[in-house]
Design a protein around this motif. Structure first.
Motif, PDB file in Angstrom:
ATOM      1  N   PHE A  22      52.237 178.102 -12.719  1.00 37.10           N
ATOM      2  CA  PHE A  22      52.825 177.285 -11.660  1.00 37.10           C
ATOM      3  C   PHE A  22      54.046 176.526 -12.162  1.00 37.10           C
ATOM      4  CE2 PHE A  22      48.571 177.973 -10.091  1.00 37.10           C
ATOM      5  CZ  PHE A  22      48.787 178.198  -8.741  1.00 37.10           C
ATOM      6  N   VAL A  23      55.028 176.385 -11.294  1.00 32.68           N
ATOM      7  CA  VAL A  23      56.229 175.600 -11.578  1.00 32.68           C
ATOM      8  C   VAL A  23      56.328 174.518 -10.511  1.00 32.68           C
ATOM      9  CG1 VAL A  23      58.750 175.621 -11.705  1.00 32.68           C
ATOM     10  CG2 VAL A  23      57.420 177.491 -12.736  1.00 32.68           C
ATOM     11  N   TYR A  24      56.461 173.286 -10.958  1.00 28.62           N
ATOM     12  CA  TYR A  24      56.560 172.130 -10.070  1.00 28.62           C
ATOM     13  C   TYR A  24      57.989 171.612 -10.118  1.00 28.62           C
ATOM     14  CZ  TYR A  24      51.524 172.420 -10.447  1.00 28.62           C
ATOM     15  OH  TYR A  24      50.231 172.873 -10.416  1.00 28.62           O
ATOM     16  N   VAL A  25      58.623 171.539  -8.957  1.00 31.49           N
ATOM     17  CA  VAL A  25      59.983 171.019  -8.870  1.00 31.49           C
ATOM     18  C   VAL A  25      59.896 169.609  -8.303  1.00 31.49           C
ATOM     19  CG1 VAL A  25      62.275 171.313  -7.854  1.00 31.49           C
ATOM     20  CG2 VAL A  25      60.968 173.317  -8.585  1.00 31.49           C
ATOM     21  N   SER A  26      60.426 168.655  -9.044  1.00 26.42           N
ATOM     22  CA  SER A  26      60.418 167.261  -8.604  1.00 26.42           C
ATOM     23  C   SER A  26      61.108 167.117  -7.261  1.00 26.42           C
ATOM     24  CB  SER A  26      61.144 166.387  -9.630  1.00 26.42           C
ATOM     25  OG  SER A  26      60.413 166.314 -10.820  1.00 26.42           O
ATOM     26  N   GLY A  27      60.777 166.046  -6.559  1.00 25.31           N
ATOM     27  CA  GLY A  27      61.409 165.769  -5.277  1.00 25.31           C
ATOM     28  C   GLY A  27      62.926 165.782  -5.405  1.00 25.31           C
ATOM     29  N   GLN A  28      63.555 166.581  -4.564  1.00 23.94           N
ATOM     30  CA  GLN A  28      65.005 166.714  -4.594  1.00 23.94           C
ATOM     31  C   GLN A  28      65.612 165.962  -3.419  1.00 23.94           C
ATOM     32  OE1 GLN A  28      66.771 168.465  -7.162  1.00 23.94           O
ATOM     33  NE2 GLN A  28      64.722 168.107  -7.983  1.00 23.94           N
ATOM     34  N   VAL A  67      57.971 180.182  -4.092  1.00 24.78           N
ATOM     35  CA  VAL A  67      57.458 178.896  -3.624  1.00 24.78           C
ATOM     36  C   VAL A  67      56.205 179.117  -2.773  1.00 24.78           C
ATOM     37  CG1 VAL A  67      57.949 176.828  -2.262  1.00 24.78           C
ATOM     38  CG2 VAL A  67      59.724 177.811  -3.737  1.00 24.78           C
ATOM     39  N   VAL A  68      55.133 178.406  -3.136  1.00 25.31           N
ATOM     40  CA  VAL A  68      53.876 178.509  -2.396  1.00 25.31           C
ATOM     41  C   VAL A  68      53.567 177.245  -1.591  1.00 25.31           C
ATOM     42  CG1 VAL A  68      52.857 180.230  -3.930  1.00 25.31           C
ATOM     43  CG2 VAL A  68      52.498 177.792  -4.410  1.00 25.31           C
ATOM     44  N   PRO A  95      56.798 182.142   4.700  1.00 24.59           N
ATOM     45  CA  PRO A  95      57.130 180.796   4.215  1.00 24.59           C
ATOM     46  C   PRO A  95      55.934 180.151   3.508  1.00 24.59           C
ATOM     47  CG  PRO A  95      56.820 180.784   6.594  1.00 24.59           C
ATOM     48  CD  PRO A  95      56.765 182.218   6.160  1.00 24.59           C
ATOM     49  N   PRO A  96      56.237 179.203   2.626  1.00 25.20           N
ATOM     50  CA  PRO A  96      55.156 178.529   1.897  1.00 25.20           C
ATOM     51  C   PRO A  96      54.368 177.588   2.799  1.00 25.20           C
ATOM     52  CG  PRO A  96      57.267 177.507   1.416  1.00 25.20           C
ATOM     53  CD  PRO A  96      57.568 178.716   2.246  1.00 25.20           C
ATOM     54  N   ALA A  97      53.208 177.194   2.322  1.00 28.48           N
ATOM     55  CA  ALA A  97      52.483 176.103   2.974  1.00 28.48           C
ATOM     56  C   ALA A  97      53.372 174.866   2.897  1.00 28.48           C
ATOM     57  CB  ALA A  97      51.157 175.865   2.259  1.00 28.48           C
ATOM     58  N   GLU A 114      59.907 168.348  -2.329  1.00 28.06           N
ATOM     59  CA  GLU A 114      59.416 168.846  -3.602  1.00 28.06           C
ATOM     60  C   GLU A 114      58.801 170.217  -3.360  1.00 28.06           C
ATOM     61  OE1 GLU A 114      56.473 166.044  -5.031  1.00 28.06           O
ATOM     62  OE2 GLU A 114      54.895 167.030  -3.901  1.00 28.06           O
ATOM     63  N   ALA A 115      58.698 171.014  -4.421  1.00 25.23           N
ATOM     64  CA  ALA A 115      58.189 172.376  -4.273  1.00 25.23           C
ATOM     65  C   ALA A 115      57.284 172.744  -5.425  1.00 25.23           C
ATOM     66  CB  ALA A 115      59.352 173.364  -4.190  1.00 25.23           C
ATOM     67  N   VAL A 116      56.332 173.638  -5.124  1.00 29.48           N
ATOM     68  CA  VAL A 116      55.471 174.242  -6.124  1.00 29.48           C
ATOM     69  C   VAL A 116      55.650 175.741  -6.005  1.00 29.48           C
ATOM     70  CG1 VAL A 116      53.105 174.556  -6.951  1.00 29.48           C
ATOM     71  CG2 VAL A 116      53.793 172.363  -5.937  1.00 29.48           C
ATOM     72  N   ALA A 117      55.943 176.382  -7.131  1.00 30.50           N
ATOM     73  CA  ALA A 117      56.106 177.836  -7.157  1.00 30.50           C
ATOM     74  C   ALA A 117      55.025 178.463  -8.028  1.00 30.50           C
ATOM     75  CB  ALA A 117      57.481 178.200  -7.704  1.00 30.50           C
ATOM     76  N   TYR A 118      54.720 179.709  -7.726  1.00 29.26           N
ATOM     77  CA  TYR A 118      53.745 180.466  -8.516  1.00 29.26           C
ATOM     78  C   TYR A 118      54.442 181.707  -9.027  1.00 29.26           C
ATOM     79  CZ  TYR A 118      49.699 183.335  -9.679  1.00 29.26           C
ATOM     80  OH  TYR A 118      48.803 184.132 -10.337  1.00 29.26           O
ATOM     81  N   ARG A 119      54.544 181.802 -10.344  1.00 31.29           N
ATOM     82  CA  ARG A 119      55.176 182.971 -10.979  1.00 31.29           C
ATOM     83  C   ARG A 119      54.443 183.228 -12.291  1.00 31.29           C
ATOM     84  NH1 ARG A 119      60.206 185.696  -9.997  1.00 31.29           N
ATOM     85  NH2 ARG A 119      60.517 187.106 -11.712  1.00 31.29           N
ATOM     86  N   PRO A 120      53.522 184.208 -12.297  1.00 36.95           N
ATOM     87  CA  PRO A 120      52.765 184.494 -13.528  1.00 36.95           C
ATOM     88  C   PRO A 120      53.684 184.834 -14.683  1.00 36.95           C
ATOM     89  CG  PRO A 120      51.785 185.604 -11.648  1.00 36.95           C
ATOM     90  CD  PRO A 120      53.102 185.050 -11.191  1.00 36.95           C
ATOM     91  N   LEU A 121      53.304 184.387 -15.854  1.00 37.73           N
ATOM     92  CA  LEU A 121      54.057 184.661 -17.070  1.00 37.73           C
ATOM     93  C   LEU A 121      53.910 186.111 -17.485  1.00 37.73           C
ATOM     94  CD1 LEU A 121      53.220 181.421 -19.024  1.00 37.73           C
ATOM     95  CD2 LEU A 121      55.408 182.050 -18.036  1.00 37.73           C
TER      96      LEU A 121
END
Length: 121
Positions: A22-28, A67-68, A95-97, A114-121
């Motif tokens: 998971f990748v968390y993007v701070s509030g933009q 983005v999920v 679209p994401p939730a 803000e956003a949360v993304a899911y991208r497996p390594l």
């Protein structure tokens, strides 16, 4: 795997953080590359915020397609319809939730996301 932090900020936060898959993007906020709040209303500010989200995602190797979940704060609920039109262009398929609320924001702006993304390594 330890968390990875991406980017820098003038305030104590990381623009993006990877924790596992998971990748968390701070509030933009609607700040351009010059560090100033963009001029205009909800359309211009939403566009800038979503461009900033894209930039934060890119730091961690993600795109808007990853983005999920997003959380959106609007300064004025009456802007929801216009915001939603702009937002939909950035998430045209699957679209994401999303949670959207009206809230007083920390600076004189109309929107923060803000956003949360899911991208497996």
């Amino acid at each position: 795997m330890p968390k990875q932090c991406f980017g820098t900020s003038h305030v104590p936060l990381s623009p993006a953080v990877r924790a596992g898959d998971f990748v968390y993007v701070s509030g933009q906020v609607p700040v351009g590359s010059d560090g100033m709040v963009v001029k205009g209303g909800i359309v211009e500010q939403t566009e800038q915020v979503l461009q900033n989200i894209k930039a934060g995602l890119a730091l961690a190797g993600c795109t808007m397609d990853d983005v999920v979940k997003t959380t959106v704060w609007l300064e004025d609920a009456r802007d929801f319809g216009t915001f939603n039109t702009v937002y939909a262009r950035h998430f045209p398929k699957d679209p994401p939730a999303r949670t959207t609320v009206e809230s007083r924001l920390m600076i004189d702006i109309k929107i923060e996301v803000e956003a949360v993304a899911y991208r497996p390594l």
